[in-house]
Design a protein around this motif. Structure first.
Motif, PDB file in Angstrom:
ATOM      1  N   THR A  12       0.811  -1.226   0.000  1.00  0.00           N
ATOM      2  CA  THR A  12       0.000   0.000   0.000  1.00  0.00           C
ATOM      3  C   THR A  12       0.839   1.270   0.000  1.00  0.00           C
ATOM      4  OG1 THR A  12      -0.161  -0.073   2.407  1.00  0.00           O
ATOM      5  CG2 THR A  12      -1.950  -1.105   1.154  1.00  0.00           C
ATOM      6  N   ASN A  13       2.082   1.198  -0.481  1.00  0.00           N
ATOM      7  CA  ASN A  13       2.881   2.424  -0.552  1.00  0.00           C
ATOM      8  C   ASN A  13       2.779   3.035  -1.949  1.00  0.00           C
ATOM      9  OD1 ASN A  13       4.828   1.153  -2.264  1.00  0.00           O
ATOM     10  ND2 ASN A  13       5.787   0.242  -0.465  1.00  0.00           N
ATOM     11  N   ASP A  14       3.456   4.138  -2.166  1.00  0.00           N
ATOM     12  CA  ASP A  14       3.387   4.848  -3.447  1.00  0.00           C
ATOM     13  C   ASP A  14       4.493   4.448  -4.416  1.00  0.00           C
ATOM     14  OD1 ASP A  14       1.162   6.298  -2.607  1.00  0.00           O
ATOM     15  OD2 ASP A  14       2.393   7.882  -1.736  1.00  0.00           O
ATOM     16  N   TYR A  15       5.141   3.306  -4.182  1.00  0.00           N
ATOM     17  CA  TYR A  15       6.289   2.910  -4.990  1.00  0.00           C
ATOM     18  C   TYR A  15       5.954   1.844  -6.032  1.00  0.00           C
ATOM     19  CZ  TYR A  15       8.446   5.208  -1.013  1.00  0.00           C
ATOM     20  OH  TYR A  15       8.777   6.106  -0.033  1.00  0.00           O
ATOM     21  N   PHE A  16       4.661   1.570  -6.203  1.00  0.00           N
ATOM     22  CA  PHE A  16       4.210   0.559  -7.160  1.00  0.00           C
ATOM     23  C   PHE A  16       3.087   1.124  -8.012  1.00  0.00           C
ATOM     24  CE2 PHE A  16       6.457  -1.847  -4.103  1.00  0.00           C
ATOM     25  CZ  PHE A  16       6.849  -3.040  -4.700  1.00  0.00           C
ATOM     26  N   THR A  17       3.039   0.689  -9.273  1.00  0.00           N
ATOM     27  CA  THR A  17       1.926   0.966 -10.168  1.00  0.00           C
ATOM     28  C   THR A  17       1.172  -0.345 -10.309  1.00  0.00           C
ATOM     29  OG1 THR A  17       3.166   2.657 -11.371  1.00  0.00           O
ATOM     30  CG2 THR A  17       1.290   1.664 -12.519  1.00  0.00           C
ATOM     31  N   GLY A  18      -0.126  -0.344 -10.113  1.00  0.00           N
ATOM     32  CA  GLY A  18      -0.895  -1.576 -10.147  1.00  0.00           C
ATOM     33  C   GLY A  18      -0.889  -2.251  -8.780  1.00  0.00           C
ATOM     34  N   ILE A  19      -1.352  -3.499  -8.746  1.00  0.00           N
ATOM     35  CA  ILE A  19      -1.495  -4.217  -7.483  1.00  0.00           C
ATOM     36  C   ILE A  19      -0.387  -5.253  -7.336  1.00  0.00           C
ATOM     37  CG2 ILE A  19      -2.999  -5.698  -6.103  1.00  0.00           C
ATOM     38  CD1 ILE A  19      -5.362  -4.336  -7.556  1.00  0.00           C
TER      39      ILE A  19
END
Length: 129
Positions: A12-19
């Motif tokens: 749930t951090n901002d370092y990934f695009t998508g799930i």
């Protein structure tokens, strides 16, 4: 797709695009000095560009994904592939558009520091693969 290890919790951090999901198999701060996480990317998911102060090893266990180092073309990965990432090398990894991608992420030399998160991989960059 059959899983070897538990999928874990949604990242749930901002370092990934998508799930993407993470299940720590060997947590940080243990006597083993070798954190290992099972990371599962849903199709199209990827992490941001980043570096590791002490390096990283990826062991691909299922699906298809990409690994790219800054200034080099992306490599397509599949189960059985092993990627060794030197300390401070800018890179990203994630799933292909149509396949889940699962790898073990092994933190090497964790005493040197952690992960340094950088800018996202743009949709333009990703869609060009």
């Amino acid at each position: 797709m059959s899983a070897i290890f538990k999928k874990g919790e949604v990242i749930t951090n901002d370092y990934f695009t998508g799930i993407a999901y993470l299940e720590m198999l060997v947590p940080e701060g243990t006597e083993y000095n070798c954190p290992i996480g099972n990371v599962t990317f849903e199709p199209g998911a990827r992490n941001n560009w980043h570096t590791h102060d002490g390096g990283q090893i990826l062991l691909v266990t299922s699906g298809e994904g990409y690994y790219q180092e800054e200034g080099k073309p992306a490599q397509k990965l599949q189960a059985g592939d092993v990627i060794t990432i030197p300390a401070n090398l800018k890179h990203w990894h994630g799933a292909t558009r149509d396949s889940e991608f699962v790898h073990l992420a092994i933190t090497t030399n964790p005493q040197k520091g952690g992960t340094n998160w950088l800018e996202p991989v743009s949709d333009t960059q990703y869609n060009a693969l």
